[in-house]
Design a protein around this motif. Structure first.
Motif, PDB file in Angstrom:
ATOM      1  N   ASP A  26      89.389  66.300  67.036  1.00 29.94           N
ATOM      2  CA  ASP A  26      90.241  65.844  65.933  1.00 29.94           C
ATOM      3  C   ASP A  26      91.157  64.713  66.404  1.00 29.94           C
ATOM      4  O   ASP A  26      91.367  63.720  65.684  1.00 29.94           O
ATOM      5  CB  ASP A  26      91.113  66.990  65.406  1.00 29.94           C
ATOM      6  N   ALA A  27      91.710  64.875  67.586  1.00 30.87           N
ATOM      7  CA  ALA A  27      92.604  63.851  68.130  1.00 30.87           C
ATOM      8  C   ALA A  27      91.846  62.549  68.361  1.00 30.87           C
ATOM      9  O   ALA A  27      92.351  61.452  68.066  1.00 30.87           O
ATOM     10  CB  ALA A  27      93.243  64.349  69.425  1.00 30.87           C
ATOM     11  N   ARG A  28      90.646  62.640  68.908  1.00 29.84           N
ATOM     12  CA  ARG A  28      89.824  61.446  69.120  1.00 29.84           C
ATOM     13  C   ARG A  28      89.497  60.771  67.798  1.00 29.84           C
ATOM     14  O   ARG A  28      89.589  59.540  67.668  1.00 29.84           O
ATOM     15  CB  ARG A  28      88.553  61.848  69.875  1.00 29.84           C
ATOM     16  N   GLN A  29      89.119  61.544  66.791  1.00 29.98           N
ATOM     17  CA  GLN A  29      88.813  60.987  65.469  1.00 29.98           C
ATOM     18  C   GLN A  29      90.026  60.275  64.886  1.00 29.98           C
ATOM     19  O   GLN A  29      89.905  59.212  64.266  1.00 29.98           O
ATOM     20  CB  GLN A  29      88.375  62.116  64.526  1.00 29.98           C
ATOM     21  N   SER A  30      91.213  60.847  65.100  1.00 28.71           N
ATOM     22  CA  SER A  30      92.438  60.250  64.567  1.00 28.71           C
ATOM     23  C   SER A  30      92.698  58.899  65.209  1.00 28.71           C
ATOM     24  O   SER A  30      93.024  57.919  64.517  1.00 28.71           O
ATOM     25  CB  SER A  30      93.620  61.193  64.805  1.00 28.71           C
ATOM     26  N   LEU A  31      92.565  58.837  66.518  1.00 23.00           N
ATOM     27  CA  LEU A  31      92.797  57.567  67.212  1.00 23.00           C
ATOM     28  C   LEU A  31      91.732  56.538  66.858  1.00 23.00           C
ATOM     29  O   LEU A  31      92.045  55.352  66.666  1.00 23.00           O
ATOM     30  CB  LEU A  31      92.809  57.788  68.725  1.00 23.00           C
ATOM     31  N   ASP A  32      90.485  56.965  66.781  1.00 23.38           N
ATOM     32  CA  ASP A  32      89.419  56.023  66.438  1.00 23.38           C
ATOM     33  C   ASP A  32      89.677  55.378  65.079  1.00 23.38           C
ATOM     34  O   ASP A  32      89.501  54.163  64.905  1.00 23.38           O
ATOM     35  CB  ASP A  32      88.063  56.735  66.410  1.00 23.38           C
ATOM     36  N   ALA A  33      90.114  56.175  64.114  1.00 24.36           N
ATOM     37  CA  ALA A  33      90.407  55.637  62.785  1.00 24.36           C
ATOM     38  C   ALA A  33      91.562  54.636  62.839  1.00 24.36           C
ATOM     39  O   ALA A  33      91.503  53.559  62.220  1.00 24.36           O
ATOM     40  CB  ALA A  33      90.729  56.773  61.819  1.00 24.36           C
TER      41      ALA A  33
END
Length: 377
Positions: free
Chosen positions: A364-371
């Motif tokens: 979830d954290a990775r997805q947040s940063l990628d966005a």
């Protein structure tokens, strides 16, 4: 994929605890609440804890118990949730907004003293994001007649420079157990304090200022006959056993939650450093920060192309709960203030809050940063 901004982390143990209370036949304030208070006292290392219906209620009672009222001024940061200031308005007092430090996003003795007048009766310190303010140094800097109250809604688990947990200062320290807080009971709050007489008064005020409460009357009917008296105006601000049952489990899990928040914070810090241009709050990634919020200042290069609000809309449209903490209160029409707070205003249009919480995964954290990285590119 949807990543909520803040989500409580409840499991089977919390569900079983609530079920046990429902089956007990007593769901109001009673034995679970009293036990939760005792466990919080031990965990915080404080003489007394008084639970209440919200942190807003805690701030209100903290000011009320010190006699704050019409004609008095209460200093607080503008970079906070409206409850901090509204607690003063409820009592007819005037909130006076101060600036914050550019690195910590928190108040300092200098920002507060710049706003002190002969009408100042109280200061509410906000441990912004979970970073503990050095309240001992602030106390020494303030005139002795000014009451110091701590808004620790973000700071359960944080430690002050002397190593004590936030809550153990001897001031009235107000906590929140709202849905997205570091431990959650859905709603609710608490006041930690040192003075047992003051604690007894607050415990009375939260239940109409009656001299006996419903649990006492129920559990000791023979000793409560004719004992109910009313000497002052109180309020309906009590906690419940349904909430306390959840809170007792959540408190036992606090170390687990804190470790996970810390891991997410360190991941964010590492990845933002690789990207470059981001500025983060002092103390993030440290063992003594509660990591309730992860706030970062967007790079100049990104803000030359898009506004902060445009970036936020784009990221949120991708299902990521990017947020802002906060729209400064001194810009709100309610407070009728024309004060200039340069650091708060500089931060106001540049900060964003990334999702962080014990219920999140590292993916979830990775997805947040990628966005976020995609939308500032």
């Amino acid at each position: 994929m949807v990543v909520p901004f803040g989500q409580p982390h409840f499991g089977d143990e919390e569900i079983e605890a609530v079920t046990a209370v429902l089956r007990s036949g007593w769901v109001g304030m009673g034995p679970q609440t009293l036990q939760f208070e005792t466990e919080l006292e031990a965990w915080l290392d404080v003489p007394r804890v008084v639970t209440v219906s919200s942190c807003t209620g805690a701030l209100f009672l903290a000011l009320l118990s010190h006699g704050i009222g019409p004609g008095d001024e209460v200093i607080c940061p503008s970079l906070t949730w409206c409850s901090t200031a509204n607690a003063a308005l409820y009592l007819g007092a005037t909130p006076v907004f101060c600036d914050v430090d550019r690195a910590s996003f928190c108040v300092t003795p200098e920002t507060i003293l710049a706003r002190v007048t002969h009408r100042t009766k109280a200061v509410i310190v906000v441990h912004y994001g979970g970073l503990a303010v050095d309240v001992a140094t602030l106390r020494r800097a303030l005139p002795p007649h000014i009451v110091l109250i701590e808004d620790a809604a973000h700071a359960l688990g944080a430690r002050t420079p002397d190593g004590a947990r936030v809550g153990a200062s001897g001031n009235l320290v107000c906590f929140s157990f709202y849905a997205n807080k570091n431990i959650s009971t859905g709603e609710g709050g608490a006041i930690a304090l040192a003075d047992p007489d003051a604690a007894n008064h607050l415990a009375s005020l939260r239940q109409h200022a009656l001299t006996t409460n419903a649990w006492r009357r129920y559990s000791h009917p023979e000793s409560s006959v004719g004992q109910m008296k009313l000497h002052e105006l109180g309020f309906k601000l009590n906690y419940t056993d349904l909430q306390a049952a959840i809170g007792r489990v959540q408190l036992r899990r606090q170390a687990e939650f804190a470790a996970h928040r810390l891991a997410i914070a360190r991941f964010y810090l590492d990845e933002l450093a690789k990207k470059g241009g981001f500025k983060c709050q002092t103390g993030l990634g440290g063992l003594d920060h509660a990591h309730h919020l992860f706030v970062t200042v967007l790079p100049d290069s990104a803000l030359r192309r898009k506004s902060r609000d445009d970036i936020m809309r784009r990221v949120r449209n991708r299902g990521i709960g990017l947020s802002v903490h906060y729209v400064p209160l001194h810009r709100m029409p309610l407070y009728h203030t024309g004060v200039c707070l340069p650091v708060t205003e500089e931060l106001a249009d540049r900060i964003v809050t990334l999702p962080i919480g014990a219920a999140m995964t590292m993916d979830d954290a990775r997805q947040s940063l990628d966005a976020l990285f995609d939308e500032i590119a």
